[in-house]
Design an enzyme around this catalytic site. Structure first.
Site, mmCIF file in Angstrom:
data_model
loop_
_atom_site.group_PDB
_atom_site.id
_atom_site.type_symbol
_atom_site.label_atom_id
_atom_site.label_comp_id
_atom_site.label_asym_id
_atom_site.label_seq_id
_atom_site.Cartn_x
_atom_site.Cartn_y
_atom_site.Cartn_z
ATOM 1 N N MET A 1 -32.134 -0.582 57.723
ATOM 2 C CA MET A 1 -31.693 0.696 58.262
ATOM 3 C C MET A 1 -32.500 1.021 59.519
ATOM 4 O O MET A 1 -33.677 0.659 59.626
ATOM 5 C CB MET A 1 -31.897 1.808 57.228
ATOM 6 C CG MET A 1 -31.209 1.567 55.892
ATOM 7 S SD MET A 1 -29.411 1.570 55.976
ATOM 8 C CE MET A 1 -29.092 3.299 56.327
ATOM 9 N N ASN A 2 -31.858 1.658 60.467
ATOM 10 C CA ASN A 2 -32.521 2.130 61.689
ATOM 11 C C ASN A 2 -32.971 0.993 62.603
ATOM 12 O O ASN A 2 -33.898 1.159 63.390
ATOM 13 C CB ASN A 2 -33.721 3.027 61.350
ATOM 14 C CG ASN A 2 -34.057 3.987 62.474
ATOM 15 O OD1 ASN A 2 -33.178 4.435 63.201
ATOM 16 N ND2 ASN A 2 -35.329 4.306 62.618
ATOM 17 N N SER A 3 -32.304 -0.167 62.504
ATOM 18 C CA SER A 3 -32.659 -1.284 63.395
ATOM 19 C C SER A 3 -31.695 -1.418 64.567
ATOM 20 O O SER A 3 -31.751 -2.401 65.315
ATOM 21 C CB SER A 3 -32.709 -2.600 62.600
ATOM 22 O OG SER A 3 -31.450 -2.885 62.007
ATOM 23 N N GLU B 1 -21.099 -2.568 59.576
ATOM 24 C CA GLU B 1 -21.342 -2.476 58.125
ATOM 25 C C GLU B 1 -20.739 -3.683 57.390
ATOM 26 O O GLU B 1 -20.080 -3.556 56.359
ATOM 27 C CB GLU B 1 -20.780 -1.168 57.563
ATOM 28 C CG GLU B 1 -21.299 0.087 58.231
ATOM 29 C CD GLU B 1 -22.767 0.375 57.973
ATOM 30 O OE1 GLU B 1 -23.388 -0.363 57.173
ATOM 31 O OE2 GLU B 1 -23.296 1.328 58.566
ATOM 32 N N CYS C 1 -41.715 -0.337 60.172
ATOM 33 C CA CYS C 1 -41.746 0.338 58.882
ATOM 34 C C CYS C 1 -41.697 1.848 59.069
ATOM 35 O O CYS C 1 -42.418 2.420 59.896
ATOM 36 C CB CYS C 1 -43.018 -0.066 58.132
ATOM 37 S SG CYS C 1 -43.244 0.766 56.543
ATOM 38 N N TYR D 1 -31.983 6.750 53.272
ATOM 39 C CA TYR D 1 -32.655 5.458 53.214
ATOM 40 C C TYR D 1 -33.798 5.408 54.219
ATOM 41 O O TYR D 1 -33.730 6.008 55.289
ATOM 42 C CB TYR D 1 -31.665 4.325 53.504
ATOM 43 C CG TYR D 1 -30.628 4.160 52.416
ATOM 44 C CD1 TYR D 1 -30.870 3.329 51.321
ATOM 45 C CD2 TYR D 1 -29.425 4.848 52.478
ATOM 46 C CE1 TYR D 1 -29.929 3.188 50.325
ATOM 47 C CE2 TYR D 1 -28.472 4.714 51.477
ATOM 48 C CZ TYR D 1 -28.729 3.878 50.403
ATOM 49 O OH TYR D 1 -27.800 3.742 49.409
ATOM 50 N N CYS E 1 -41.777 -1.883 55.145
ATOM 51 C CA CYS E 1 -42.326 -3.230 55.008
ATOM 52 C C CYS E 1 -42.562 -3.503 53.523
ATOM 53 O O CYS E 1 -42.475 -2.594 52.684
ATOM 54 C CB CYS E 1 -43.632 -3.355 55.793
ATOM 55 S SG CYS E 1 -45.012 -2.416 55.087
ATOM 56 N N CYS F 1 -45.548 -1.401 51.963
ATOM 57 C CA CYS F 1 -45.264 0.021 51.760
ATOM 58 C C CYS F 1 -44.191 0.220 50.701
ATOM 59 O O CYS F 1 -44.211 1.215 49.970
ATOM 60 C CB CYS F 1 -44.858 0.671 53.077
ATOM 61 S SG CYS F 1 -46.242 0.859 54.247
#
Length: 206
Positions: free
Chosen positions: A11-13, A91, A148, A184, A188, A191
């Site tokens: 997510m968020n990449s 997606e 992360c 979401y 890493c 974490c």
């Protein structure tokens, strides 16, 4: 020869943003693109939506029983005489394995590049069926990286799920973010283990 590409990340990449940039680049070169989004992803309705606020309507919302080879073939025929840039799928983890095979056939027999963007694994670190087939069959695999979300500055590898602002390790594989109090966070491995906990059934023996 056209290829099947799988560009994956947490997510968020920047997956959807990357897809929209690819579409823009094709169209700047006067090439047609066909943008597909699985209907299972109900976020933003029929649009592709980035965290930067950029949106674009999909050309086709794919149902699980759709034949993407047949649908793409008809689109190619309808654009005869135009330069075809490619099929872009957002997606892509929500595709069925059979639909991935259909998209591979698009690249191999229609000579149309297919660029798929999606997650590799779910919040339990298990691979999605569509992603598994893409990892098996794509000509080119590319990881889109991000840091992360816990602020440690390491590369994120996992997608952690929060419900009502608490990390969870239970629930259906598919639960769309920003719906039903679900969100979401890309984490890493260190974490994830610290904040979420060990995955049930995982083998951590050394």
């Amino acid at each position: 020869m056209a290829k099947l590409y799988f560009r994956y990340g947490t997510m968020n990449s920047g997956k959807t943003a990357g897809l929209l940039m690819a579409a823009h680049n094709f169209e700047e070169s006067e090439q047609k693109v066909f943008i597909v989004k699985p209907a299972l992803d109900s976020k933003a309705g029929g649009a592709l939506s980035t965290r930067l606020g950029i949106e674009r309507l999909a050309d086709h919302l794919a149902q699980p029983d759709d034949d993407l080879y047949d649908i793409t073939s008809r689109w190619v025929a309808a654009n005869a005489g135009s330069t075809i840039g490619g099929v872009l799928v957002d997606e892509a983890q929500f595709l069925t394995a059979r639909q991935v095979d259909q998209l591979l056939l698009v690249a191999l027999t229609l000579d149309v590049p297919v660029l798929c963007y999606g997650l590799r694994t779910d919040f339990l670190t298990h691979v999605f069926p569509g992603s598994a087939r893409l990892l098996e069959t794509a000509h080119t695999l590319e990881e889109l990286k991000t840091m992360c979300g816990a602020g440690c500055r390491r590369k994120a590898n996992f997608n952690a799920r929060k419900v009502d602002d608490r990390f969870v390790l239970h629930g259906d594989q598919v639960s769309i973010d920003n719906q039903d109090n679900v969100e979401y966070v890309a984490l890493c491995g260190q974490c994830f283990l610290k904040l979420v906990g060990p995955i049930e059934g995982a083998n951590y023996e050394r």
